[in-house]
Design a protein around this motif. Structure first.
Motif, short mmCIF file in Angstrom:
data_model
loop_
_atom_site.label_atom_id
_atom_site.label_comp_id
_atom_site.label_asym_id
_atom_site.label_seq_id
_atom_site.Cartn_x
_atom_site.Cartn_y
_atom_site.Cartn_z
N ILE A 50 1.18 -26.30 -4.25
CA ILE A 50 2.39 -25.97 -5.00
C ILE A 50 3.41 -27.09 -4.81
CG2 ILE A 50 4.33 -24.37 -5.24
CD1 ILE A 50 2.55 -22.17 -4.11
N LEU A 51 4.00 -27.54 -5.92
CA LEU A 51 5.14 -28.46 -5.88
C LEU A 51 6.38 -27.59 -6.06
CD1 LEU A 51 3.80 -31.37 -8.12
CD2 LEU A 51 3.62 -31.09 -5.64
N MET A 52 7.21 -27.49 -5.03
CA MET A 52 8.27 -26.48 -4.97
C MET A 52 9.66 -27.10 -4.89
SD MET A 52 8.67 -23.00 -4.47
CE MET A 52 7.31 -22.32 -3.49
N ASP A 53 10.53 -26.73 -5.83
CA ASP A 53 11.94 -27.10 -5.75
C ASP A 53 12.62 -26.19 -4.72
OD1 ASP A 53 14.30 -28.40 -6.33
OD2 ASP A 53 14.70 -27.28 -8.16
N ILE A 54 13.83 -26.56 -4.28
CA ILE A 54 14.55 -25.72 -3.32
C ILE A 54 15.55 -24.81 -4.01
CG2 ILE A 54 16.28 -25.75 -1.47
CD1 ILE A 54 14.81 -27.97 -0.17
N GLN A 55 16.50 -25.40 -4.74
CA GLN A 55 17.58 -24.61 -5.33
C GLN A 55 17.13 -24.03 -6.66
OE1 GLN A 55 20.58 -24.03 -3.74
NE2 GLN A 55 20.83 -22.52 -5.34
N MET A 56 16.86 -22.72 -6.68
CA MET A 56 16.43 -22.03 -7.89
C MET A 56 17.02 -20.63 -7.90
SD MET A 56 12.40 -23.08 -8.15
CE MET A 56 12.05 -22.55 -6.46
N PRO A 57 17.13 -20.02 -9.08
CA PRO A 57 17.65 -18.64 -9.14
C PRO A 57 16.65 -17.63 -8.61
CG PRO A 57 16.92 -19.37 -11.31
CD PRO A 57 16.84 -20.58 -10.41
N VAL A 58 17.11 -16.41 -8.40
CA VAL A 58 16.31 -15.25 -7.98
C VAL A 58 15.84 -15.39 -6.54
CG1 VAL A 58 14.47 -13.63 -8.55
CG2 VAL A 58 15.56 -14.95 -10.38
N VAL A 59 14.85 -16.27 -6.30
CA VAL A 59 14.39 -16.56 -4.93
C VAL A 59 14.29 -18.07 -4.80
CG1 VAL A 59 12.53 -16.32 -3.25
CG2 VAL A 59 13.07 -14.40 -4.77
N ASN A 60 14.96 -18.65 -3.78
CA ASN A 60 14.94 -20.10 -3.64
C ASN A 60 13.61 -20.58 -3.08
OD1 ASN A 60 15.05 -20.44 -0.63
ND2 ASN A 60 17.01 -19.38 -0.87
N GLY A 61 13.43 -21.89 -3.09
CA GLY A 61 12.15 -22.48 -2.70
C GLY A 61 11.78 -22.29 -1.25
N ILE A 62 12.77 -22.32 -0.36
CA ILE A 62 12.48 -22.18 1.07
C ILE A 62 12.01 -20.76 1.38
CG2 ILE A 62 13.53 -22.16 3.38
CD1 ILE A 62 15.23 -24.56 2.47
N GLU A 63 12.70 -19.77 0.85
CA GLU A 63 12.30 -18.38 1.09
C GLU A 63 10.94 -18.11 0.46
OE1 GLU A 63 12.22 -14.55 2.41
OE2 GLU A 63 13.58 -16.17 3.00
N ILE A 68 5.07 -17.12 0.81
CA ILE A 68 3.75 -17.53 0.35
C ILE A 68 2.85 -17.91 1.53
CG2 ILE A 68 2.50 -19.37 -0.89
CD1 ILE A 68 4.83 -19.30 -2.95
N LYS A 69 3.38 -18.68 2.47
CA LYS A 69 2.57 -19.10 3.62
C LYS A 69 2.18 -17.91 4.49
CE LYS A 69 1.45 -22.66 4.58
NZ LYS A 69 0.21 -23.43 4.21
N GLU A 70 3.02 -16.89 4.54
CA GLU A 70 2.69 -15.69 5.32
C GLU A 70 1.51 -14.94 4.69
OE1 GLU A 70 6.35 -13.56 5.40
OE2 GLU A 70 7.14 -14.62 7.14
N GLN A 71 1.48 -14.91 3.35
CA GLN A 71 0.43 -14.15 2.66
C GLN A 71 -0.80 -14.99 2.35
OE1 GLN A 71 1.64 -11.23 -0.41
NE2 GLN A 71 3.72 -11.98 -0.12
N TRP A 72 -0.59 -16.25 2.01
CA TRP A 72 -1.70 -17.13 1.62
C TRP A 72 -1.60 -18.45 2.40
CZ3 TRP A 72 1.62 -14.99 -2.19
CH2 TRP A 72 1.11 -13.85 -2.83
N PRO A 73 -1.93 -18.45 3.68
CA PRO A 73 -1.74 -19.64 4.52
C PRO A 73 -2.53 -20.88 4.07
CG PRO A 73 -3.01 -17.94 5.67
CD PRO A 73 -2.46 -17.31 4.44
N SER A 74 -3.57 -20.68 3.28
CA SER A 74 -4.38 -21.83 2.85
C SER A 74 -3.73 -22.62 1.72
CB SER A 74 -5.77 -21.36 2.40
OG SER A 74 -5.67 -20.51 1.27
N ILE A 75 -2.74 -22.03 1.04
CA ILE A 75 -2.05 -22.75 -0.04
C ILE A 75 -1.12 -23.81 0.57
CG2 ILE A 75 -0.41 -22.55 -1.95
CD1 ILE A 75 -1.43 -19.73 -2.45
N GLN A 76 -1.26 -25.05 0.14
CA GLN A 76 -0.43 -26.14 0.65
C GLN A 76 0.81 -26.30 -0.25
OE1 GLN A 76 -1.05 -27.72 3.57
NE2 GLN A 76 -2.72 -26.22 3.71
N ILE A 77 1.97 -26.45 0.38
CA ILE A 77 3.22 -26.52 -0.38
C ILE A 77 3.95 -27.82 -0.09
CG2 ILE A 77 5.46 -25.42 -0.81
CD1 ILE A 77 4.20 -22.76 -0.01
N MET A 78 4.33 -28.52 -1.15
CA MET A 78 5.14 -29.73 -1.03
C MET A 78 6.49 -29.48 -1.71
SD MET A 78 4.56 -33.76 -1.67
CE MET A 78 2.94 -33.57 -2.29
#
Length: 203
Positions: A50-63, A68-78
């Motif tokens: 996943i290519l993830m921005d930080i500042q976004m509406p509804v739920v931000n990228g950090i949260e 996502i990592k808690e539920q799907w630890p194999s998914i890599q996030i940048m």
């Protein structure tokens, strides 16, 4: 390799989709405009990266990264963002991101970086690496670390709304904290705060 782009800027999404679409081994499976959509797509599509921005509406990228990592630890996030401050970098890495790139960086080698990320490498922009390896700044005398963050952003010319977005606070909270800071330092306004900050930086 399945790639999910999460960003509320259509131009960024189009550019990344065009760039990565040229790679035979990469497939942009979806574009999400906020962290909530990203989590729903992970449930249904199971992307590899996943290519993830930080500042976004509804739920931000950090949260979103954390959940996502808690539920799907194999998914890599940048993280792919404009924020280069230490607080956001450390929060993102703590949340589970394995990469952190700035949108101002060249993305010609984005495909190679995505492959390296999937292979288990940590990808950090050179400016990001410099930010987190430099000594952490000390809080200004009499202020907490968060209050010091606010003074620093005021000194850089940010409005209350912009400070709230940077620090993931409400505008009301920033306004209240600013009042507390002014009382603590016995200043009248944010101009005096900015002058105080830059004078301390030169000491």
């Amino acid at each position: 390799m399945k790639v999910l782009i999460v960003d509320d800027d259509p131009l960024v999404c189009q550019s990344l989709q065009l760039l990565l679409g040229k790679e035979h081994d990469l497939e942009v499976i979806h574009i999400a405009v906020n962290g909530q959509e990203a989590m729903e797509l992970c449930q249904n599509e199971q992307p590899d990266v996943i290519l993830m921005d930080i500042q976004m509406p509804v739920v931000n990228g950090i949260e979103s990264t954390k959940r996502i990592k808690e539920q799907w630890p194999s998914i890599q996030i940048m993280m792919l963002t404009t924020f280069r401050d230490e607080k956001n970098i450390r929060l993102a890495l703590k949340a589970g991101a394995a990469g952190y790139l700035l949108k101002s960086a060249s993305i010609e080698n984005m495909a190679q970086q995505i492959r390296a990320l999937k292979a288990g490498s940590t990808i950090l922009d050179a400016d990001v690496l410099k930010t987190i390896t430099e000594p952490e700044k000390a809080a200004l005398e009499g202020l907490t670390e968060r209050e010091t963050d606010i003074v620093e952003l005021i000194a850089q010319g940010f409005s209350n709304k912009e400070i709230a977005e940077q620090l993931f606070l409400s505008v009301g909270t920033v306004r209240n904290m600013l009042s507390v800071i002014l009382d603590k330092l016995e200043f009248r306004d944010r101009t005096q705060l900015a002058i105080y900050y830059w004078q301390r930086k030169q000491e």
